[in-house]
Design a protein around this motif. Structure first.
Motif, short mmCIF file in Angstrom:
data_model
loop_
_atom_site.label_atom_id
_atom_site.label_comp_id
_atom_site.label_asym_id
_atom_site.label_seq_id
_atom_site.Cartn_x
_atom_site.Cartn_y
_atom_site.Cartn_z
N ARG A 64 -19.97 24.91 6.39
CA ARG A 64 -18.50 25.02 6.30
C ARG A 64 -17.44 24.15 6.12
O ARG A 64 -16.71 25.14 5.59
CB ARG A 64 -18.26 24.54 8.04
CG ARG A 64 -19.23 25.55 9.14
CD ARG A 64 -19.07 25.23 10.27
NE ARG A 64 -18.86 23.81 11.38
CZ ARG A 64 -19.71 23.03 11.70
NH1 ARG A 64 -20.83 23.05 11.47
NH2 ARG A 64 -19.55 22.19 11.74
N ALA A 65 -18.50 22.63 5.90
CA ALA A 65 -17.60 22.14 4.31
C ALA A 65 -16.79 23.28 3.56
O ALA A 65 -15.67 22.51 2.66
CB ALA A 65 -17.80 20.56 4.15
N VAL A 66 -17.93 23.63 2.59
CA VAL A 66 -17.43 24.60 1.49
C VAL A 66 -16.59 25.42 1.38
O VAL A 66 -14.87 25.26 1.15
CB VAL A 66 -18.91 25.09 1.07
CG1 VAL A 66 -18.22 26.00 -0.08
CG2 VAL A 66 -19.76 24.40 0.34
N GLU A 68 -14.32 25.45 4.70
CA GLU A 68 -13.43 24.50 4.43
C GLU A 68 -12.36 23.94 3.41
O GLU A 68 -10.99 23.59 3.63
CB GLU A 68 -13.76 23.10 5.47
CG GLU A 68 -13.58 23.77 7.03
CD GLU A 68 -14.56 23.12 8.70
OE1 GLU A 68 -14.73 21.95 6.87
OE2 GLU A 68 -14.34 23.40 9.15
N GLU A 69 -13.16 23.57 2.73
CA GLU A 69 -12.56 22.94 1.91
C GLU A 69 -11.92 24.43 0.99
O GLU A 69 -10.77 23.74 0.28
CB GLU A 69 -13.75 22.44 0.44
CG GLU A 69 -12.83 22.21 -0.91
CD GLU A 69 -13.68 21.20 -1.38
OE1 GLU A 69 -13.11 21.56 -3.08
OE2 GLU A 69 -15.10 20.79 -1.08
N GLY A 70 -12.08 25.27 0.74
CA GLY A 70 -12.03 26.73 -0.10
C GLY A 70 -10.60 27.10 0.62
O GLY A 70 -9.38 27.42 0.29
N ALA A 72 -8.37 24.74 2.50
CA ALA A 72 -7.37 23.90 2.10
C ALA A 72 -6.24 23.91 1.32
O ALA A 72 -5.60 23.80 1.06
CB ALA A 72 -7.99 22.38 2.15
N ARG A 73 -7.30 24.84 -0.10
CA ARG A 73 -6.62 24.92 -1.51
C ARG A 73 -5.37 25.93 -0.94
O ARG A 73 -5.17 27.09 -0.57
CB ARG A 73 -7.58 25.76 -2.16
CG ARG A 73 -8.31 24.44 -3.32
CD ARG A 73 -9.54 24.68 -3.61
NE ARG A 73 -10.25 24.69 -3.81
CZ ARG A 73 -11.78 24.58 -4.19
NH1 ARG A 73 -11.51 26.14 -5.45
NH2 ARG A 73 -12.59 24.42 -3.81
#
Length: 73
Positions: A64-66, A68-70, A72-73
């Motif tokens: 999920r963190a990966v 969500e990081e993507g 956010a870009r």
């Protein structure tokens, strides 16, 4: 399957999906917004499935963190 085999398999799957998405965008089959929706759906599915295998919570949190990081870009 060893941990290295599992990690390699996950990397292959991730790279293949990313390449597919990029190819579909370049060919005009998907828009950037549609790709974003796919990743948002993947995030939702991970959240829904996490409760069914609590022993793998760390993997779900990392996935999920990966995503969500993507997003956010």
């Amino acid at each position: 399957m060893t941990a290295i085999d599992a990690a390699a398999s996950n990397l292959v799957a991730s790279a293949t999906i990313a390449a597919l998405m990029r190819s579909l965008v370049l060919k005009g089959a998907l828009s950037g917004r549609e790709v974003r929706e796919i990743y948002e759906t993947a995030l939702l599915l991970l959240e829904q499935q996490q409760g069914s295998v609590p022993e793998h919570a760390d993997a779900f949190i990392a996935a999920r963190a990966v995503i969500e990081e993507g997003l956010a870009r």
